[in-house]
Design a protein around this motif. Structure first.
Motif, mmCIF file in Angstrom:
data_model
loop_
_atom_site.group_PDB
_atom_site.id
_atom_site.type_symbol
_atom_site.label_atom_id
_atom_site.label_comp_id
_atom_site.label_asym_id
_atom_site.label_seq_id
_atom_site.Cartn_x
_atom_site.Cartn_y
_atom_site.Cartn_z
ATOM 1 N N ARG A 121 29.566 45.822 16.717
ATOM 2 C CA ARG A 121 30.264 44.479 16.293
ATOM 3 C C ARG A 121 30.895 44.804 14.818
ATOM 4 N NH1 ARG A 121 26.426 39.478 15.926
ATOM 5 N NH2 ARG A 121 26.129 39.893 18.039
ATOM 6 N N ARG A 122 30.475 45.687 14.178
ATOM 7 C CA ARG A 122 31.348 46.083 12.891
ATOM 8 C C ARG A 122 32.674 46.673 13.242
ATOM 9 N NH1 ARG A 122 28.336 49.158 8.249
ATOM 10 N NH2 ARG A 122 27.052 47.650 8.427
ATOM 11 N N LEU A 148 39.772 43.612 14.855
ATOM 12 C CA LEU A 148 40.242 42.158 14.978
ATOM 13 C C LEU A 148 40.957 41.975 13.726
ATOM 14 C CD1 LEU A 148 37.344 40.175 16.479
ATOM 15 C CD2 LEU A 148 39.547 40.438 17.306
ATOM 16 N N ILE A 149 40.187 42.448 12.402
ATOM 17 C CA ILE A 149 41.081 42.277 11.049
ATOM 18 C C ILE A 149 42.363 42.948 11.067
ATOM 19 C CG2 ILE A 149 40.888 42.660 8.571
ATOM 20 C CD1 ILE A 149 37.699 41.926 8.972
ATOM 21 N N ARG A 200 34.885 43.831 14.628
ATOM 22 C CA ARG A 200 35.194 43.084 13.501
ATOM 23 C C ARG A 200 36.592 43.787 12.654
ATOM 24 N NH1 ARG A 200 30.745 41.195 9.632
ATOM 25 N NH2 ARG A 200 30.205 40.329 11.719
ATOM 26 N N ARG A 201 36.386 44.990 12.317
ATOM 27 C CA ARG A 201 37.490 46.003 11.760
ATOM 28 C C ARG A 201 38.720 45.898 12.523
ATOM 29 N NH1 ARG A 201 34.350 51.254 10.019
ATOM 30 N NH2 ARG A 201 33.149 50.315 8.176
#
Lengths: 75, 454
Positions: free
Chosen positions: A3-4, A10-11, A7-8
């Protein structure tokens, strides 16, 4: 992919899109051509609706421009 | 550019999002174009837009249809609008039933609640009059594609949507649609939200929709993969679907606008065409019977759609590309190119269109079934719409503005003609008894449409 990392990704992806888009575009007083009827994404809505119904009933794919559903017992 | 008009008169102008004709598009990035400096209606003034068309559709030797469409939009001038639309279809003619041509005559029953072997019935009315009604049987001549010669259907669809400002840069939309046929009922609802960024040059939108359908075939829904002669039918069935659409609209420069959509939807339930059958053939190709088709009871589709529009002083062009795939292993590519040329007075235009489409076949598509394979049949459909084919559309539209004649900005009359053709590929080699028969007849159709906006 955990998930991390997602998330990165996506950012970073959002930042790239945002920075790319911010260098594009026009000022409000430069929208004369864009404001023309034939530059509206939905200016052929009736033609598209009739065509989409034809293609919906004769082909296996539909939608993309908008939602594909909408009812028709033909496919 | 500010469009002036009398209160309560129609102004077509640059109203965005009239695509709510289908009650399904919702808020889109187009507002980013018009609200930043384009046409804006006067606050507090109610404007009406009336858009209509009458389409005639004709296939070679098969179905023909007449379709009137009306769309009405009411705009309050400060970002809130309501759309209402009405569509009626009347179809008649001959519809392929899925079976193969044969060198022998073939007999079928129209879907009417009676089996193939039903004998004529004698009915007595309340007034005492008697009548004899034969089983609705039709016979296909050798070499001909089996079609139900008395196919007819009517469809009435009513939709609406309400778009409202959420904040200065955000707007929301909700909509719904009801579509009714005598053997099909569909209810759909959708909601979407769009937000502007970057001086309204960029818009992100997100929409969701849900749909519930009741499939009520004449005579009942056949049991999938059941023997056509056994008449195993089970009444009404249902299917349900839900989808999501993520959109990005970007003003690239003063003449160029781009839109990118990602969408996914999933349908579950009875996804068969209840009127389609499959020929069962022996080793040399002679037909030994028929089965009703059997499709999976779920389907997930994903698509990417990209549209670009570019304008010049007296012309504009739109190129749209779509890639779609699903878990039935159908992959399709679509490209459509449209150019609009205005006359010097900007009161008439010509608009040629060309569209190219290609799809691969569903992994369970088969034009026929070998009688040796029927005991192990999992899924199968001979519906040509699930086969592998290319399609080409050529179209031409001519329109002229009636603004001066009617004193209504945006009034327009148009005529549009389209030619559509399907050509199949990845054809299976035909067994001996089917040699020389046209097992993949394809499709040719024309569409003639007149339109009037006011």
């Amino acid at each position: 992919m955990n998930r991390r990392r997602l998330r990165r990704l996506l950012i970073v992806g959002s930042a790239l899109v945002a920075s790319g888009c911010s260098s594009l575009g026009v000022k409000p007083w430069q929208r004369d051509i864009l404001a023309r009827e034939d530059m509206q994404l939905d200016s052929e809505s009736l033609d598209n609706a009739i065509d989409d119904h034809l293609y919906f009933s004769k082909e296996a794919s539909s939608g993309g421009r908008s939602f594909a559903g909408g009812g028709c017992g033909c496919n | 550019m500010q469009l002036k008009g009398r209160p309560a008169v129609v102004r077509r102008g640059l109203i965005a999002a009239s695509c709510a004709l289908l009650g399904s598009s919702g808020a889109r990035g187009q507002e980013a174009v018009t609200s930043g400096g384009g046409a804006e209606t006067d606050g507090g003034q109610i404007d009406w837009l009336f858009d209509s068309a009458l389409a005639y559709y004709h296939e070679n030797g098969r179905v023909q249809a007449i379709e009137p469409v009306v769309n009405i939009r009411i705009d309050d001038g400060v970002g809130e609008s309501i759309n209402f639309n009405l569509t009626y279809d009347s179809l008649s003619g001959s519809s392929p039933n899925g079976a193969l041509p044969s060198n022998k005559p073939q007999t079928f029953a129209s879907p009417s609640g009676k089996s193939l072997s039903a004998a004529p019935h004698t009915y007595t009315s309340a007034s005492g009059q008697t009548s004899v009604e034969s089983a609705p049987i039709y016979t296909t001549s050798p070499g001909q594609l089996p079609v139900d010669p008395k196919y007819h259907d009517q469809r009435l669809a009513v939709g609406g949507s309400w778009q409202m400002p959420w904040s200065r840069l955000t707007r929301a939309s909700i909509g719904g649609k009801v579509s009714y046929e005598h053997d099909f009922l569909s209810l759909a609802a959708n909601a979407s939200i769009a937000h502007d960024f970057n001086q309204k040059n960029t818009t992100l939108s997100l929409g969701i929709n849900g749909e519930g359908d009741a499939v009520r075939p004449i005579g009942g829904a056949p049991l999938p993969a059941s023997d056509y002669a056994l008449f195993e039918k089970t009444g009404t069935k249902s299917k349900n679907g839900a989808g999501m659409l993520l959109g990005l609209t970007q003003v690239m420069n003063r003449r160029w606008l781009s839109e990118l959509n990602l969408s996914v939807d999933r349908f579950t339930g009875y996804l068969n065409d209840p009127y389609k059958i499959i020929s069962v053939i022996d080793t040399i190709g002679d037909t030994t019977g028929y089965l009703y088709e059997k499709r999976p009871d779920e389907r997930t589709r994903k698509s990417v759609y990209l549209e670009n529009r570019v304008a010049w002083s007296r012309a504009s062009a739109a190129l749209s590309l779509r890639y779609m795939t699903d878990d039935w292993q159908i992959h399709s590519d679509t490209a459509q190119f449209r150019v609009r040329w205005w006359t010097a007075g900007h009161d008439q235009y010509w608009e040629p269109t060309v569209r190219w489409y290609r799809q691969t076949a569903a992994d369970f598509y088969t034009p026929w079934i070998s009688s040796a394979a029927t005991p192990t049949l999992l899924y199968a459909s001979a519906d040509a719409r699930l086969g592998a084919f290319n399609a080409l559309t050529y179209g031409l539209k001519y329109a002229f503005k009636l603004e001066d004649a009617l004193d209504q900005p945006g009034s327009e009359f148009s005529v549009r003609l389209e030619y559509y053709q399907q050509t199949f590929f990845d054809k299976m080699p035909a067994p001996a008894a089917l040699q020389g028969l046209d097992l993949y007849p394809g499709l040719r159709a024309i569409l003639l449409q007149v339109g009037f906006s006011y």
